[in-house]
Design an enzyme around this catalytic site. Structure first.
Site, PDB file in Angstrom:
ATOM      1  N   CYS A 109       8.068  23.946 -12.224  1.00 37.34           N
ATOM      2  CA  CYS A 109       9.220  24.771 -11.845  1.00 37.34           C
ATOM      3  C   CYS A 109       9.736  25.544 -13.055  1.00 37.34           C
ATOM      4  O   CYS A 109      10.180  24.944 -14.038  1.00 37.34           O
ATOM      5  CB  CYS A 109      10.344  23.918 -11.274  1.00 37.34           C
ATOM      6  N   LYS A 141      10.270  21.313   0.881  1.00 42.86           N
ATOM      7  CA  LYS A 141      10.919  21.773  -0.345  1.00 42.86           C
ATOM      8  C   LYS A 141      10.702  20.726  -1.425  1.00 42.86           C
ATOM      9  O   LYS A 141      10.670  19.536  -1.143  1.00 42.86           O
ATOM     10  CB  LYS A 141      12.420  21.944  -0.094  1.00 42.86           C
TER      11      LYS A 141
END
Length: 311
Positions: free
Chosen positions: A130, A44
């Site tokens: 992101c 992650k």
């Protein structure tokens, strides 16, 4: 059928890996990936400190893919860095990449200095893309900032580093980002992250389907494959040959994997379909890719990788 692939110093049994963010939050998730039929896997995306992420619901399956606004939930970089350090001691044949990003310029530098000073020698993936942090723009859409940040990073970072990129939609942008990336000793680029700020509507309730950002979120799945393939192809034809490519986006079948490889990807990441299908997706995709290769008479990936034909 030989579906092994070369990626930097690794020879991998499969060209597949998970997309960061899917099935990689916990140590248990990562251990399960290590036992799967993926050739590599990635953590992650880690921030300096643990984050809960955006309020729920923040993920929704759609008929052609998914929409999400996760907000970088993660356990903090120390957890993942400790994991990859211990993992690579006993698993040299199947790498685990460390994905990182800071919540600020200074935090990014701090994280990468921590990695540089650690015992970890594997691949680090710097997430420039992101799209689901309220109030935070995607770094890689600011070309000047991207150049400045990479300049600062490579003033001290000497280990293998890749960058995760957002999708680009204009030929001038492909040229601009490639010109920047070619100035640095990058190991690879990972393209694409989800297409940011899409909207999906539940007609029955006349409502959006995720809570953060009034329903706006990153789009993944079949919707994004043409954009993902275009970014892989465009970057493959512009980047230095030493910069390899991980193709991500719209991978549902072995044909999708084949197309990413044909466009120039060395590895292919699976996101939405991994979330929907589970770890068995890697075995299925490897088998389907092998069938396509056999049908076409290919005995290795390198016989067709990057060899998409123009008309």
């Amino acid at each position: 059928m030989n579906t092994t692939t070369s990626f930097k110093d690794y020879t991998l049994n499969s060209c597949l890996l998970n997309a960061s963010g899917i099935h990689c939050l916990t140590v248990e998730d990562l251990n399960a990936l290590s036992q799967s039929q993926a050739g590599a896997f990635v953590t992650k995306t880690a921030t300096l400190h643990e984050r809960e992420g955006n309020p729920t619901p923040r993920y929704f399956d759609t008929p052609l893919g998914s929409i999400n606004s996760m907000g970088l939930p993660n356990l903090g970089v120390d957890v993942y860095l400790n994991y990859v350090i211990e993992y690579e001691k006993s698993h040299p044949e199947k790498p685990c990449f460390l994905s990182v990003v800071g919540m600020s310029y200074e935090e990014t530098i701090s994280i990468l200095k921590k990695v540089q000073e650690s015992d970890y020698q594997g691949m680090t993936e710097f997430n420039l893309s992101c799209p689901n942090l309220p109030g935070k723009p995607q770094i890689a859409y600011d070309f000047e900032l991207t150049h400045q940040l990479l300049s600062d990073v490579f003033s001290f970072f000497t280990k293998p580093l890749g960058v995760k990129l957002p999708p680009y939609f204009d030929m001038a942008h492909f040229d601009a980002i490639s010109t920047i990336l070619n100035q640095f000793p990058l190991a690879y680029v990972n393209t694409i992250n989800s297409i940011g700020n899409g909207l999906y509507i539940d007609v029955d309730s006349e409502s959006v389907v995720i809570k953060p950002k009034s329903g706006f979120g990153g789009i993944g799945g079949a919707y994004v494959k043409p954009t993902a393939l275009a970014n892989v192809r465009a970057l493959c034809t512009r980047l230095n040959p030493s910069i390899q490519i991980i193709g991500t986006g719209g991978v549902l079948t072995g044909q999708d994997v084949f197309e990413h490889l044909l466009c120039g990807a060395s590895l292919v990441a699976v996101g939405t379909q991994l979330y929907k299908e589970g770890l068995g997706v890697f075995d299925r995709l490897n088998r389907e890719l092998s069938i396509i290769m056999k049908k076409k008479g290919y005995t290795s990936i390198e016989q067709f990788r990057g060899k998409l034909k123009d008309m």
